[in-house]
Design an enzyme around this catalytic site. Structure first.
Site, PDB file in Angstrom:
ATOM      1  N   ASP A 116       4.420 -32.389 -33.564  1.00 52.85           N
ATOM      2  CA  ASP A 116       3.109 -32.035 -34.086  1.00 52.85           C
ATOM      3  C   ASP A 116       2.643 -33.185 -35.001  1.00 52.85           C
ATOM      4  O   ASP A 116       2.699 -34.342 -34.593  1.00 52.85           O
ATOM      5  CB  ASP A 116       3.168 -30.668 -34.781  1.00 52.85           C
ATOM      6  N   HIS A 330       3.537 -24.935 -27.729  1.00 58.30           N
ATOM      7  CA  HIS A 330       3.452 -26.030 -28.700  1.00 58.30           C
ATOM      8  C   HIS A 330       4.717 -26.244 -29.508  1.00 58.30           C
ATOM      9  O   HIS A 330       5.030 -27.374 -29.888  1.00 58.30           O
ATOM     10  CB  HIS A 330       2.298 -25.737 -29.663  1.00 58.30           C
TER      11      HIS A 330
END
Length: 358
Positions: A116, A330
């Protein structure tokens, strides 16, 4: 060379009782880190809104394989320093923190791994200090060099008639006012909405797909905010429990952010234009170290940055492999820990030894 930092006592009820917690001094303050094992250093950098804990599955696996595995709390998180000034969270400060951690641990080189926001932090750390960071693994967010367009302008275009989440995060206090009344509930919705459990198709993970955008302008619903609305309006309603995120895991994250607040993490977003100005000299610069990329089939950033992945032969010429994990969302290293551990270790084992290593 700096001496290794002295260990601090492991906090009560540590989820990794074999790990060592340290507070190390860096030029910008202090960084809290958690480490296991001995051997070549692998430094892991988390994203938003997470902590060192997002690497809880990788720390013991890397240690068992003969590496000194270290996961940090990025500045603004956990027990690391939390400067008040927004510019203190610019990319150059994060790079300096990573360099300071390396020195504080008495190491000369490291492999750096990021997920991320940790991915661009890791990438820019390797870009600016290739003498210290000899290889880089990027999870979820592919490497994309500094471009010609100011980031907030690009995000405005991406949001269309609505407001892209990064632009929504720009105003100090605005997102905090949404999150702080129910930190645990907000985190649960954010984690669920971006996970593979949300069962989005690849097209639904791509904000350029007008068919899935309520604005008609291509913004991914979870990543766009109705004008005057809140991001949480796009969270899943009553999401099913996630096998990768237990109640204890969610409690850990919620407890951390109840204590620290979210401002430190959000301030990373508030520096995107400042980063663009700071890194002007590196516009279009490739990242030449040995590299690895791991993304999720259902991961929004992996999908909307598909052009960055296609550009890897130019921008990431040292890439060893690029993996897209089927059905994964994610939170790559948490949703698929065994697979990520295997891919990381396979890659680490074939890395060339740093110049000057015995």
């Amino acid at each position: 060379m700096s001496q290794p930092a002295q260990p601090t006592p492991t906090p009560p009820a540590s989820p990794l009782p074999d790990a060592v917690h340290r507070l190390v001094e860096v030029p910008g303050g202090r960084i809290h880190l958690v480490e296991q094992g001995t051997g070549p250093l692998v430094l892991m950098v988390h994203g938003f809104p997470e902590s060192w804990y997002s690497w809880r599955h990788q720390l013991p696996a890397l240690a068992a394989a003969g590496y000194r595995a270290v996961a940090i709390d990025v500045r603004g998180y956990g027990r690391s320093s939390k400067p008040r000034e927004i510019p203190a969270y610019r990319m150059l400060a994060h790079v300096a923190d990573n360099v300071g951690v390396l020195s504080a641990l008495g190491e000369e080189t490291a492999v750096i791994v990021g997920h991320d926001w940790g991915s661009p932090i890791a990438a820019n750390t390797a870009l600016l200090r290739p003498d210290l960071f000899t290889a880089v693994a990027l999870l979820s967010v592919p490497y994309s060099p500094r471009g010609a367009l100011r980031p907030t302008e690009a995000f405005t275009m991406l949001g269309g008639a609505e407001e892209f989440y990064i632009n929504y995060f720009q105003e100090p206090g605005r997102a905090e006012a949404e999150i702080e009344p129910d930190v645990r509930g907000w985190l649960a919705g954010f984690y669920a909405g971006l996970s593979g459990d949300a069962k989005k198709s690849p097209s639904e993970a791509d904000p350029r797909s007008d068919a899935t955008s309520p604005s008609g302008q291509g913004a991914l619903p979870l990543f766009s905010v109705p004008r005057g609305g809140k991001l949480s309006e796009r969270f899943p309603v009553d999401p099913a429990p996630s096998p990768w995120l237990t109640d204890a895991d969610l409690d850990f994250y919620a407890d951390e952010f109840e204590r620290t607040g979210l401002t430190g993490g959000l301030n990373r977003y508030r520096n995107v234009d400042r980063d663009w100005e700071d890194l002007a000299a590196w516009q279009g610069a490739p990242l030449t170290q040995p590299a690895l990329f791991i993304g999720g089939e259902l991961d929004a950033p992996t999908n909307w940055m598909a052009d960055a992945i296609k550009a890897f032969p130019v921008t990431l010429p040292g890439l060893s492999a690029s993996h897209i994990l089927e059905g994964c969302g994610h939170w790559v290293q948490q949703e698929r820990p065994e697979e990520v551990n295997r891919l990381l270790l396979d890659w680490l084992r074939v890395l060339p030894a740093p110049v000057g290593a015995p």
